[in-house]
Design a protein around this motif. Structure first.
Motif, PDB file in Angstrom:
ATOM      1  N   ASP A 187      43.055  35.663  47.191  1.00 15.25           N
ATOM      2  CA  ASP A 187      41.930  36.580  47.364  1.00 15.25           C
ATOM      3  C   ASP A 187      42.160  37.875  46.598  1.00 15.25           C
ATOM      4  N   GLY A 243      39.920  39.214  43.556  1.00 15.63           N
ATOM      5  CA  GLY A 243      39.261  40.512  43.682  1.00 15.63           C
ATOM      6  C   GLY A 243      39.563  41.421  42.505  1.00 15.63           C
ATOM      7  N   GLY A 297      30.519  44.506  46.046  1.00 20.25           N
ATOM      8  CA  GLY A 297      30.550  43.937  47.386  1.00 20.25           C
ATOM      9  C   GLY A 297      31.528  42.787  47.495  1.00 20.25           C
ATOM     10  N   ARG A 298      31.509  41.895  46.546  1.00 19.18           N
ATOM     11  CA  ARG A 298      32.416  40.742  46.568  1.00 19.18           C
ATOM     12  C   ARG A 298      33.861  41.191  46.393  1.00 19.18           C
ATOM     13  N   SER A 344      35.087  42.758  49.539  1.00 13.93           N
ATOM     14  CA  SER A 344      35.275  41.725  50.547  1.00 13.93           C
ATOM     15  C   SER A 344      36.576  40.958  50.327  1.00 13.93           C
ATOM     16  N   ALA A 368      39.570  43.279  51.092  1.00 12.28           N
ATOM     17  CA  ALA A 368      39.670  43.500  52.536  1.00 12.28           C
ATOM     18  C   ALA A 368      40.195  42.250  53.232  1.00 12.28           C
ATOM     19  N   ARG A 369      39.749  41.086  52.799  1.00 10.98           N
ATOM     20  CA  ARG A 369      40.229  39.828  53.392  1.00 10.98           C
ATOM     21  C   ARG A 369      41.725  39.682  53.188  1.00 10.98           C
ATOM     22  N   GLN A 418      43.391  42.242  55.671  1.00 12.40           N
ATOM     23  CA  GLN A 418      43.186  41.821  57.058  1.00 12.40           C
ATOM     24  C   GLN A 418      43.935  40.527  57.364  1.00 12.40           C
TER      25      GLN A 418
END
Length: 117
Positions: free
Chosen positions: A76, A80, A93-94, A97, A100-101, A104
């Motif tokens: 990821d 990104g 946005g992608r 995301s 952040a994934r 997290q």
């Protein structure tokens, strides 16, 4: 254990760059090395015994130093960063995301373990 080459090759599928025309292995490996540096601060348990040494710069043939169940989050991060390079405005946005994934995903189990210990 996966190598950085296998992680990068797997990530290329999602980036639709199987032919290696948009990103070089070196570029994607740089992103992977960035992610490992961040992982070291977020999940020090992955790097026990190596905190007093300088962070290694990994090569394509090196084994990925994080557990298998977290390696998808490494992909990821690589995706990104690659997509951010492509078009920092339309992919905001992608990109956010994916990054952040990554974060997290690394800390979710860690926080859960810490709470219940």
């Amino acid at each position: 254990m996966a190598t950085f080459q296998s992680i990068i090759d797997s990530t290329r599928v999602f980036l639709q760059d199987d032919a290696k025309t948009r990103y070089t292995d070196a570029q994607l490996l740089d992103y992977a090395n960035e992610a490992i540096g961040i992982s070291r601060s977020l999940r020090p348990d992955f790097f026990l015994g190596s905190h007093k040494t300088a962070l290694a710069t990994y090569t394509l043939t090196d084994n990925v130093p994080i557990p298998l169940e977290y390696q998808s989050y490494l992909k990821d991060y690589i995706m990104g960063r690659a997509e951010f390079r492509d078009d920092e405005y339309s992919q905001d946005g992608r990109v956010a995301s994916l990054l952040a994934r990554y974060k997290q995903g690394l800390i979710a189990k860690w926080v859960h373990i810490q709470i219940f210990m």
